[in-house]
Enzyme design. Structure first.
Site, PDB file in Angstrom:
ATOM      1  N   HIS A  34      25.250  41.963  78.713  1.00 45.92           N
ATOM      2  CA  HIS A  34      25.698  41.537  77.377  1.00 45.92           C
ATOM      3  C   HIS A  34      24.909  42.233  76.267  1.00 45.92           C
ATOM      4  CE1 HIS A  34      27.875  38.519  79.556  1.00 45.92           C
ATOM      5  NE2 HIS A  34      26.778  37.905  79.955  1.00 45.92           N
ATOM      6  N   HIS A  72      32.145  36.915  80.359  1.00 46.11           N
ATOM      7  CA  HIS A  72      32.079  37.361  81.748  1.00 46.11           C
ATOM      8  C   HIS A  72      33.473  37.704  82.270  1.00 46.11           C
ATOM      9  CE1 HIS A  72      28.757  34.432  81.127  1.00 46.11           C
ATOM     10  NE2 HIS A  72      28.048  35.395  81.686  1.00 46.11           N
TER      11      HIS A  72
END
Length: 330
Positions: free
Chosen positions: A56, A218
């Site tokens: 991320h 995700h």
């Protein structure tokens, strides 16, 4: 899939080696997976610690430094860090004024940060925790119970980090972090799936002519799939969903965030459409940040986050920050 890696097993360690070489203002413990600002612990300052699965970036490792986090704990790709990492981080940044854990609402992160807080308290470190759950797309997902933590994490870390840098006590830093979370809402859209190094290919199927509305960071499913839409149509949809939940009565901070593979050209075009919709809805924008900040590896797409602010929160947002992924005023 072609990836700029050596082998999947060393992706996180290799990235940490690169971070250490590129940013000498950080102390990077590659073996134990802890990143700390080099001047920590800072005297008379609350320590801020966050972390989560890798993939991320620049969240969270890129936000360690003056005005934001004091330490970050990266897990494996899309996998929570473990309590030992968090305890090491807390011990490294604690100046005696306590430590705030900023936790995105994903089951593994929540459980491990809770356990770490107990272990840190056993070592004499005062710990407070703030849960970030700003995503309005879905209530429950594959990774969490309740709302997911996404782009609002950046606002929480920046604004609470500025308060801590000013010397605010733990109770105030915690209260500000909670207030920012409560004032933030996000919504994301995927144009393509992401690919993890371990899998070597897409983690979910998204046909070429479709997009996912409300996707998680995700690749978790969102609200629905539709045929590809224009930037204008996506902005209309996403902003309306956020405003149905937030209903701001004061100016907002706006984050137009890329998911990792979306170029600045597209993001700024999308930002123009988001500003258009907010103007039509009579929502004043105090500041805008555009770029890839809370990503999902190589996913194409974008998210928007709005955070309602007053003069105090805006002042803290504008305060100097010096990190690998965000910097101004220094």
């Amino acid at each position: 899939m072609k990836m700029l890696i050596n082998v999947a097993e060393t992706v996180v360690a290799d990235a940490l080696r690169g971070l250490a070489a590129s940013h000498p203002e950080l102390t990077v413990d590659i073996e134990n997976r802890v990143i700390v600002r080099r001047d920590a612990p800072v005297a008379d300052k609350v320590g801020l610690v966050s972390g989560g699965g890798s993939g991320h970036e620049p969240l969270h490792s890129g936000f360690v430094g003056h005005g934001m986090l004091d330490a970050a704990c990266p897990g494996e790709v899309f996998t929570s860090p473990v309590p030992d990492q968090m305890v090491r981080a807390a011990a490294a940044v604690d100046s005696g004024n306590g430590v705030l854990f900023i936790v995105k609402n994903y089951t593994g992160d929540v459980l491990n940060f809770d356990m770490a807080a107990e272990l840190a308290e056993d070592e004499g470190i005062t710990v407070a925790k703030v849960l970030v759950n700003d995503d309005v797309a879905v209530t429950d997902s594959l990774y969490t119970a309740g709302r997911r933590g996404t782009g609002g994490t950046l606002f929480v870390e920046k604004i609470a980090g500025a308060a801590a840098e000013e010397g605010a006590p733990l109770e105030r830093v915690e209260a500000i972090a909670r207030r920012v979370n409560d004032s933030s809402r996000s919504f994301g859209v995927a144009l393509s799936p992401c690919s993890t190094p371990a899998k070597g290919g897409p983690t979910f199927d998204l046909p070429a002519g479709e997009l996912e509305l409300g996707v998680g960071i995700h690749g978790e499913p969102g609200r629905e799939r539709r045929a590809m839409m224009t930037s204008r149509e996506i902005a209309d949809y996403a902003v309306d969903v956020v405003l149905e939940d937030l209903r701001p009565d004061s100016p907002v901070l706006l984050l137009v965030n890329g998911m990792g593979a979306t170029p600045q050209l597209e993001l700024y075009g999308f930002a123009a459409e988001v500003h258009r919709v907010l103007g039509e809805r009579q929502v004043a924008v105090a500041r805008t940040l555009v770029g890839n900040y809370v990503t999902s590896l190589d996913m194409a797409g974008a998210s928007i986050t709005l955070c309602q602010v007053d003069e105090d929160l805006l002042r803290l947002w504008d305060a100097p920050v010096r990190t690998a992924g965000l910097r101004w005023g220094c």
